[in-house]
Write a protein that holds these residues in place. Structure first.
Motif, PDB file in Angstrom:
ATOM      1  N   TRP A  94     -28.476   6.998 -12.059  1.00 16.99           N
ATOM      2  CA  TRP A  94     -27.235   7.381 -12.230  1.00 16.99           C
ATOM      3  C   TRP A  94     -26.988   5.964 -13.338  1.00 16.99           C
ATOM      4  O   TRP A  94     -26.821   5.266 -12.935  1.00 16.99           O
ATOM      5  CB  TRP A  94     -26.007   7.939 -11.490  1.00 16.99           C
ATOM      6  N   PRO A  95     -25.924   7.158 -14.595  1.00 13.37           N
ATOM      7  CA  PRO A  95     -25.909   5.866 -15.654  1.00 13.37           C
ATOM      8  C   PRO A  95     -24.896   4.679 -15.283  1.00 13.37           C
ATOM      9  O   PRO A  95     -24.411   5.401 -13.876  1.00 13.37           O
ATOM     10  CB  PRO A  95     -25.225   6.655 -16.903  1.00 13.37           C
ATOM     11  N   GLU A  96     -24.443   4.670 -15.791  1.00 11.00           N
ATOM     12  CA  GLU A  96     -23.231   3.406 -16.159  1.00 11.00           C
ATOM     13  C   GLU A  96     -22.273   3.952 -15.898  1.00 11.00           C
ATOM     14  O   GLU A  96     -21.987   5.310 -17.430  1.00 11.00           O
ATOM     15  CB  GLU A  96     -23.437   1.911 -16.529  1.00 11.00           C
ATOM     16  N   PRO A  97     -20.877   3.722 -15.662  1.00 11.14           N
ATOM     17  CA  PRO A  97     -20.182   4.877 -16.059  1.00 11.14           C
ATOM     18  C   PRO A  97     -19.508   4.573 -16.555  1.00 11.14           C
ATOM     19  O   PRO A  97     -19.094   3.075 -17.853  1.00 11.14           O
ATOM     20  CB  PRO A  97     -19.372   4.256 -14.661  1.00 11.14           C
ATOM     21  N   ALA A  98     -18.903   5.916 -16.931  1.00  8.54           N
ATOM     22  CA  ALA A  98     -18.453   5.373 -18.862  1.00  8.54           C
ATOM     23  C   ALA A  98     -16.886   5.612 -18.551  1.00  8.54           C
ATOM     24  O   ALA A  98     -16.252   5.134 -19.333  1.00  8.54           O
ATOM     25  CB  ALA A  98     -18.835   7.188 -19.616  1.00  8.54           C
ATOM     26  N   LEU A 122     -15.571  14.023 -18.593  1.00 12.02           N
ATOM     27  CA  LEU A 122     -16.964  13.823 -18.784  1.00 12.02           C
ATOM     28  C   LEU A 122     -17.994  14.299 -19.216  1.00 12.02           C
ATOM     29  O   LEU A 122     -17.830  15.944 -19.185  1.00 12.02           O
ATOM     30  CB  LEU A 122     -17.122  12.928 -17.261  1.00 12.02           C
ATOM     31  N   GLY A 123     -19.159  13.741 -20.054  1.00 16.11           N
ATOM     32  CA  GLY A 123     -19.967  14.727 -20.548  1.00 16.11           C
ATOM     33  C   GLY A 123     -21.349  14.828 -18.985  1.00 16.11           C
ATOM     34  O   GLY A 123     -21.185  14.218 -18.247  1.00 16.11           O
ATOM     35  N   GLU A 126     -22.675  11.961 -17.496  1.00 16.08           N
ATOM     36  CA  GLU A 126     -21.752  10.832 -17.484  1.00 16.08           C
ATOM     37  C   GLU A 126     -21.344  10.959 -16.081  1.00 16.08           C
ATOM     38  O   GLU A 126     -21.078  11.689 -15.001  1.00 16.08           O
ATOM     39  CB  GLU A 126     -21.168  10.946 -18.238  1.00 16.08           C
ATOM     40  N   THR A 127     -20.954   9.114 -15.926  1.00 19.33           N
ATOM     41  CA  THR A 127     -20.644   8.678 -14.372  1.00 19.33           C
ATOM     42  C   THR A 127     -18.800   8.295 -14.502  1.00 19.33           C
ATOM     43  O   THR A 127     -18.616   7.722 -15.825  1.00 19.33           O
ATOM     44  CB  THR A 127     -21.605   8.417 -13.054  1.00 19.33           C
ATOM     45  N   ARG A 166     -20.126  12.196 -10.386  1.00 18.87           N
ATOM     46  CA  ARG A 166     -21.195  12.199 -11.662  1.00 18.87           C
ATOM     47  C   ARG A 166     -21.255  13.644 -12.032  1.00 18.87           C
ATOM     48  O   ARG A 166     -21.094  15.088 -11.080  1.00 18.87           O
ATOM     49  CB  ARG A 166     -23.440  12.055 -11.699  1.00 18.87           C
TER      50      ARG A 166
END
Length: 169
Positions: A94-98, A122-123, A126-127, A166
């Motif tokens: 998972w990516p870093e939180p936006a 969120l896109g 995104e998280t 996410r």
């Protein structure tokens, strides 16, 4: 064959208590390769992500009266579970939180409202991360309805619940 330790949290739940610390204490007592057999008054969906993050695959069975038996099997002890956990969770990439939210000073239902509003912005993929005072059990079905995935658990001090959400890809 995996050996399971039984944890029955039904009496705690019936008394209005929160059994998370009991479950985590039992988890800490497991020997390598042992699993956890949990008995609960409801299907503990929020716990599945927590246990997957700790290396356990889950299988559940409905019992009479709406109660549930859930087996948490260590992934390393069962290669078939390892494949299922790898394909189902994907939490490790998972990516870093936006977005980061601190909802610890808010009263319900405001944390849930804020998290859902932020999640909807969120896109794809995104998280967001959120800090809460309690496990947001009423939020999980709302996230699931919207196609979001989540991972959460209490910090080691047992006071703050950390949640990562996410967006669908």
């Amino acid at each position: 064959m995996t050996e399971y330790i039984d944890v029955d949290v039904r009496p705690i739940l019936r008394a209005g208590g929160e059994p998370f610390s009991v479950i985590m204490a039992a988890l800490d007592r497991l020997e390598p390769g042992q699993g956890l057999r949990l008995y609960a008054t409801f299907k503990p969906v929020p716990l599945f992500a927590v246990m997957a993050n700790k290396g356990f695959a889950s299988s559940e069975q409905a019992l009479d009266g709406g109660e549930w038996e859930v087996l948490f099997t260590p992934v390393a002890a069962n290669p078939e579970c390892a494949r299922a956990a790898d394909t189902n969770s994907g939490f490790d990439n998972w990516p870093e939180p936006a977005v980061q939210l601190d909802n610890r000073d808010l009263d319900p239902p405001e944390p849930m409202v804020r998290i859902l509003a932020a999640a909807d912005k969120l896109g794809p993929g995104e998280t967001l991360s959120a800090l809460l005072r309690r496990e947001p059990v009423f939020l999980f079905p709302q996230l699931e309805k919207r196609g979001f995935h989540w991972l959460g658990g209490f910090t080691p001090d047992g006071v703050t619940y950390e949640l990562t959400v996410r967006a669908p890809l």
